[in-house]
Scaffold this motif. Structure first.
Motif, short mmCIF file in Angstrom:
data_model
loop_
_atom_site.label_atom_id
_atom_site.label_comp_id
_atom_site.label_asym_id
_atom_site.label_seq_id
_atom_site.Cartn_x
_atom_site.Cartn_y
_atom_site.Cartn_z
N TYR A 1 1.18 -1.52 -0.05
CA TYR A 1 -0.10 -0.27 -0.17
C TYR A 1 0.75 0.79 -0.05
O TYR A 1 2.00 1.36 1.01
CB TYR A 1 -0.99 0.14 1.44
CG TYR A 1 -1.58 -0.82 1.07
CD1 TYR A 1 -3.33 -0.96 0.66
CD2 TYR A 1 -1.51 -2.39 1.81
CE1 TYR A 1 -4.13 -1.89 1.05
CE2 TYR A 1 -2.88 -2.88 1.51
CZ TYR A 1 -4.01 -2.69 1.27
OH TYR A 1 -5.12 -3.62 1.01
N GLU A 2 0.35 2.51 -0.87
CA GLU A 2 1.18 3.81 -1.10
C GLU A 2 0.68 4.77 -0.78
O GLU A 2 0.60 5.33 -0.27
CB GLU A 2 2.31 3.70 -2.19
CG GLU A 2 3.15 2.73 -2.93
CD GLU A 2 3.56 3.69 -3.82
OE1 GLU A 2 3.31 4.25 -4.36
OE2 GLU A 2 4.49 2.63 -3.90
N TRP A 3 -0.99 4.23 -0.36
CA TRP A 3 -2.20 5.43 -0.36
C TRP A 3 -3.33 4.79 -0.10
O TRP A 3 -3.71 3.88 -0.29
CB TRP A 3 -2.25 6.43 -0.90
CG TRP A 3 -2.88 5.99 -2.59
CD1 TRP A 3 -4.21 6.03 -2.69
CD2 TRP A 3 -2.47 5.31 -3.48
NE1 TRP A 3 -4.82 5.27 -3.55
CE2 TRP A 3 -3.82 5.40 -4.38
CE3 TRP A 3 -1.10 4.88 -3.89
CZ2 TRP A 3 -3.55 4.24 -5.96
CZ3 TRP A 3 -1.21 3.86 -5.17
CH2 TRP A 3 -2.38 3.98 -6.25
N HIS A 4 -4.31 5.08 0.95
CA HIS A 4 -5.02 4.48 1.67
C HIS A 4 -5.62 5.94 2.50
O HIS A 4 -5.80 6.29 3.22
CB HIS A 4 -4.86 3.08 1.95
CG HIS A 4 -6.49 2.40 2.95
ND1 HIS A 4 -7.46 3.46 2.55
CD2 HIS A 4 -5.83 0.96 2.27
CE1 HIS A 4 -8.68 2.45 2.84
NE2 HIS A 4 -7.70 1.13 2.72
N ASP B 1 -7.68 4.60 6.07
CA ASP B 1 -7.16 4.05 6.65
C ASP B 1 -5.83 4.56 6.30
O ASP B 1 -4.87 3.55 5.64
CB ASP B 1 -7.60 2.58 6.81
CG ASP B 1 -6.93 2.07 8.03
OD1 ASP B 1 -6.06 2.85 8.96
OD2 ASP B 1 -7.32 0.46 8.63
N THR B 2 -4.88 5.29 7.18
CA THR B 2 -4.09 5.73 6.50
C THR B 2 -2.57 4.60 7.04
O THR B 2 -1.86 4.72 6.63
CB THR B 2 -3.41 7.15 7.13
OG1 THR B 2 -3.52 7.48 8.20
CG2 THR B 2 -4.05 8.14 6.56
N ALA B 3 -3.22 4.27 8.65
CA ALA B 3 -2.40 3.18 8.92
C ALA B 3 -1.96 1.83 8.28
O ALA B 3 -1.13 0.98 8.07
CB ALA B 3 -2.97 2.37 10.18
N MET B 4 -2.23 1.37 6.75
CA MET B 4 -2.36 0.67 5.89
C MET B 4 -0.98 1.01 4.99
O MET B 4 -0.48 0.19 4.29
CB MET B 4 -3.85 0.27 4.60
CG MET B 4 -5.17 -0.02 5.80
SD MET B 4 -4.46 -1.59 6.64
CE MET B 4 -4.17 -2.61 4.42
N SER C 1 -2.49 11.92 -5.40
CA SER C 1 -1.23 12.47 -4.53
C SER C 1 -1.19 12.99 -2.82
O SER C 1 -2.98 12.37 -2.02
CB SER C 1 -1.53 14.14 -4.90
OG SER C 1 -0.71 14.89 -4.12
N TYR C 2 -0.29 11.61 -2.41
CA TYR C 2 -0.34 11.47 -1.47
C TYR C 2 1.20 11.38 -0.88
O TYR C 2 2.48 12.11 -1.73
CB TYR C 2 -0.77 9.95 -1.04
CG TYR C 2 0.41 9.04 -2.13
CD1 TYR C 2 1.24 8.09 -2.05
CD2 TYR C 2 -0.64 9.47 -3.91
CE1 TYR C 2 1.96 7.31 -2.92
CE2 TYR C 2 0.47 8.34 -3.99
CZ TYR C 2 1.78 7.46 -3.80
OH TYR C 2 2.31 7.11 -4.74
N LYS D 1 2.40 9.50 5.66
CA LYS D 1 0.38 8.28 5.22
C LYS D 1 -0.21 9.42 4.82
O LYS D 1 -1.59 8.63 4.44
CB LYS D 1 0.52 7.55 6.58
CG LYS D 1 2.26 6.55 6.54
CD LYS D 1 0.96 5.87 7.36
CE LYS D 1 2.98 4.88 8.10
NZ LYS D 1 2.11 3.84 9.18
N LYS D 2 -0.20 10.45 4.85
CA LYS D 2 -1.24 11.49 4.26
C LYS D 2 -1.96 11.36 2.68
O LYS D 2 -1.24 11.42 2.38
CB LYS D 2 -0.90 12.82 4.65
CG LYS D 2 -2.64 13.70 4.06
CD LYS D 2 -2.13 14.88 4.77
CE LYS D 2 -2.97 16.58 4.23
NZ LYS D 2 -2.88 18.26 5.54
#
Length: 234
Positions: free
Chosen positions: A97-100, A103-106, A183-184, A189-190
């Protein structure tokens, strides 16, 4: 008169010399570089999707990037997006995972997800996504791939980021008939913003038809057109 110009290079490259795609409008020029490296014999590349109760789920799979987005077409509401680098190992997709957006914890975690094309031709990813129908022919179109902004060119001056992939990334993911940009930040992890919809490449013109956009709903339903040409070189 000099216009702002933005150079965009592919997210993953393994060759120094390769084809580039030049996009241009009256106010900006985009240069993209592509390197193709297919990873699997399973024919999953391209766009997949389904619609239920006016909610559309769009999946775009390029050679290196797996992307999911969900949005409501009628209410012009964005639901979520997630994705990242992937590889297919036999019957599993190994996703990093690069972005979510939910759930940014992912972010920066990995998952092994069963992947299969059913007898009816629909794509299934374990108990996460199912009933996905192929929306295009995979690599149809000139601009298939995953692209990332690496710098800018203004007033005859080139300004490149020291590391265009870290920590903030703005990526455009293009299949044969669909596109998404996201965009992330891979450190904080934002998740910042995303948009996407359908696209066409005909007679040297690339046109985006926006179906969702997190910054403003006023852009939904609009189209943006760019001229494009394919060139060779560094």
């Amino acid at each position: 008169m000099h216009y702002p110009q933005y150079f965009i290079y592919i997210y993953f490259t393994k060759m120094r010399s390769m084809k580039k795609i030049l996009l241009f409008t009256s106010y900006c020029i985009l240069m993209l570089t592509s390197s193709v490296n297919s990873q699997t014999n399973m024919n999953v590349l391209g766009a997949w999707g389904k619609e239920e109760n006016n909610t559309k789920t769009l999946v775009i799979i390029t050679d290196y990037i797996f992307s999911v987005a969900s949005y409501n077409l009628v209410e012009k509401k964005f639901n979520y997006t997630w994705g990242g680098k992937y590889r297919i190992d036999k019957e599993n997709m190994e996703l990093s995972y690069e972005w979510h957006s939910q759930d940014t914890a992912m972010v920066n975690l990995s998952a092994s997800i069963p992947i299969a094309i059913k007898k009816d031709g629909q794509l299934s990813l374990g108990n996460i996504l199912s009933g996905l129908t192929r929306l295009d022919g995979g690599k149809a179109g000139d601009l298939f791939g995953s692209w990332i902004i690496s710098g800018n060119y203004t007033n005859d001056t080139v300004s490149k980021r020291a590391n265009p992939f870290f920590p903030r990334r703005t990526m455009k993911i293009i299949s044969g008939k669909y596109f998404q940009w996201v965009s992330y930040n891979v450190v904080t992890k934002k998740f910042f913003d995303a948009g996407g919809g359908t696209q066409t490449t005909q007679n040297g013109k690339y046109t985006e038809n926006i179906e969702y956009f997190t910054k403003t709903t006023q852009s939904i339903g609009k189209s943006l057109s760019f001229g494009y040409s394919i060139i060779d070189g560094d």
